[in-house]
Design an enzyme around this catalytic site. Structure first.
Site, PDB file in Angstrom:
ATOM      1  N   CYS A  82       1.695 108.871  33.514  1.00 40.15           N
ATOM      2  CA  CYS A  82       1.405 108.177  34.768  1.00 40.15           C
ATOM      3  C   CYS A  82       2.588 107.410  35.353  1.00 40.15           C
ATOM      4  O   CYS A  82       3.048 107.700  36.466  1.00 40.15           O
ATOM      5  CB  CYS A  82       0.235 107.219  34.557  1.00 40.15           C
ATOM      6  N   HIS A 132      -0.272 101.133  38.619  1.00 42.74           N
ATOM      7  CA  HIS A 132       0.376 101.466  37.342  1.00 42.74           C
ATOM      8  C   HIS A 132       1.907 101.455  37.414  1.00 42.74           C
ATOM      9  O   HIS A 132       2.587 102.289  36.806  1.00 42.74           O
ATOM     10  CB  HIS A 132      -0.122 102.817  36.812  1.00 42.74           C
TER      11      HIS A 132
END
Length: 477
Positions: A82, A132
């Site tokens: 991610c 993130h």
């Protein structure tokens, strides 16, 4: 539908591509700047769409979007996890340049991002969903300013996969709020409202919608979508071992339920573009940060160099780009410069990725037929079946995937003859010359990027990241 055709040859100097060059589309160049809409998912592998031939999944609206878009069917996530992918997308840089080669670390507030460039060019910028990139705890408040990396409108959270009790922060407030119901639906509705609010503005908008699905937990989509998929009816990839059959069938059914739920939300957003008259002057990019192995090669999730992990959907709809299949191996760090090129915004000198805008609009031959994949800091055991990840560097061509681990040559696949990568060609005498050429080319490309391929902990120490006993950054779930 216009398509590229290509044929791969290999000889002493490796691989070459022949492309049938198509006529340039005769659409006039837009007089006004185009809006930009990124529809971004988490862990949606490229194979899991109707338009890619998946016999299980129902994605009719994305299939229609694919028919209207440039389908970069060879696209990869260069570091398939991610945070590294997201940082590369925003900065146009390689992970060892921006330093986010692992999850849960913070992107430097001095980084030059696509949102900052577009804001300077007069765009209104907005971000909705999973972030993130802040590295301050997965439920921490990301305040306005540098840590939001150029995004003005903000309804986001660092990271959560609790889709039915999903938090976010907005505006200047540190008060934690929660999306109503299943967050993918609520986030899509917020994106629709953003489009309505800005459709008539003189300034164009750049909106980034970042969903957390179809990432695990798999069986948490609304019941109406779960009811669409029966585990016993799932057709599995042949590289899923028999002892994982029951588990993978159940998880795959839940995964596809998330996919179809997102497909409906994308349809709603596209309809809002139509309703507000902004469809024809909006660039749409649909993609994901990486794939999901879902039992293939006895593994789950991402990071590993297999097709189910590294390949991502990459659809670009633009008024000057002919729909069809495009062979470019677009990587995570190529997205920023390509979108800037398509919007006629200046590409900063800090960018390392390639601008594919002329290739797409002018139907030019491919500038390169290779790209890199890598893993600096692998996760440990992911489930009771998985054997854990490895640090690796690899090169992907239009036909082959070749990787090295820290001990030398590791995996080598002919993806054309062996699409499920079940026959490792390392040290196969018939492929020894090609293996050597791929290895030399990998060395050359790594050197150009300044990547010495050292053990991951050496990079972690250089960047000063605190890690736990598993050599990962500790975080609060």
């Amino acid at each position: 539908m216009a398509t590229f055709t290509h044929k791969l040859f290999f000889g002493f100097l490796l691989v070459a591509l022949g492309i049938l060059t198509l006529g340039v589309r005769n659409s006039p160049k837009p007089e006004e700047p185009l809006n930009i809409l990124i529809l971004h998912t988490d862990q949606w592998r490229a194979q899991a769409f109707g338009y890619r031939g998946d016999p299980n999944v129902k994605t009719p609206h994305i299939d229609q979007l694919a028919a209207e878009s440039a389908n970069l069917f060879n696209a990869v996530s260069g570091m398939p996890v991610c945070t590294p992918h997201r940082a590369s997308l925003l900065t146009g840089q390689h992970p060892l340049t921006h330093g986010l080669f692992m999850n849960d670390v913070q992107l430097d507030t001095t980084a030059i991002t696509i949102a900052e460039v577009l804001a300077d060019a007069g765009y209104q910028t907005g971000y909705i969903g999973k972030w993130h990139l802040d590295g301050r705890g997965r439920h921490s408040f990301t305040p306005p300013g540098g840590r939001r990396q150029g995004f003005q409108y903000w309804k986001a959270l660092e990271c959560s996969h609790n889709y039915n009790n999903s938090a976010y922060y907005t505006a200047n407030s540190p008060e934690k709020k929660f999306w109503e119901g299943y967050d993918a639906i609520a986030q899509a509705e917020d994106a629709q409202q953003y489009i309505r609010d800005h459709a008539q503005d003189e300034q164009p908008f750049f909106l980034f919608v970042s969903w957390g699905t179809p990432h695990a937990p798999y069986r948490t989509a609304p019941q109406e979508y779960l009811n669409m998929y029966a585990p016993k009816e799932m057709q599995l990839h042949p590289n899923v071992p028999p002892e994982m059959d029951s588990m993978v069938r159940a998880d795959l059914a839940g995964y596809y339920a998330h996919c179809t739920a997102l497909d409906d939300q994308i349809a709603n957003i596209l309809q809002t573009l139509e309703d507000t008259g902004t469809s024809d002057n909006t660039i749409i990019l649909f993609t994901s940060d990486h794939g999901d192995l879902l039992g293939s090669h006895r593994a789950y999730k991402k990071q590993q160099p297999y097709e189910e992990s590294i390949r991502v959907p990459m659809l670009i709809r633009h008024p000057q780009i002919l729909p069809g299949e495009y062979a470019a191996l677009m990587n995570s760090y190529d997205i920023m410069p390509t979108l800037l090129g398509l919007s006629d915004a200046q590409i900063p000198s800090s960018v390392e990725g390639y601008d594919f805008s002329e290739y797409l609009i002018e139907q030019l031959p491919l500038p390169d037929t290779t790209t890199l994949i890598s893993c600096v800091q692998p996760f440990g055991q992911w489930n009771r079946f998985d054997r854990g990840g490895k640090e690796y560097r690899g090169i992907v061509t239009l036909r082959y995937t070749y990787t090295r681990d820290l001990n030398g040559s590791w995996l080598f696949f002919d993806n054309q003859r062996d699409p499920y990568q079940m026959n490792n060609l390392i040290n196969n005498p018939a492929y020894s010359e090609l293996q050597q050429e791929l290895d030399k080319l990998l060395t050359k490309k790594l050197k150009k990027q300044g990547d010495e391929f050292r053990p991951g902990m050496e990079y972690i120490r250089e960047w000063g990241y605190p890690v736990d006993a598993k050599e990962t950054v500790p975080y609060t779930p």
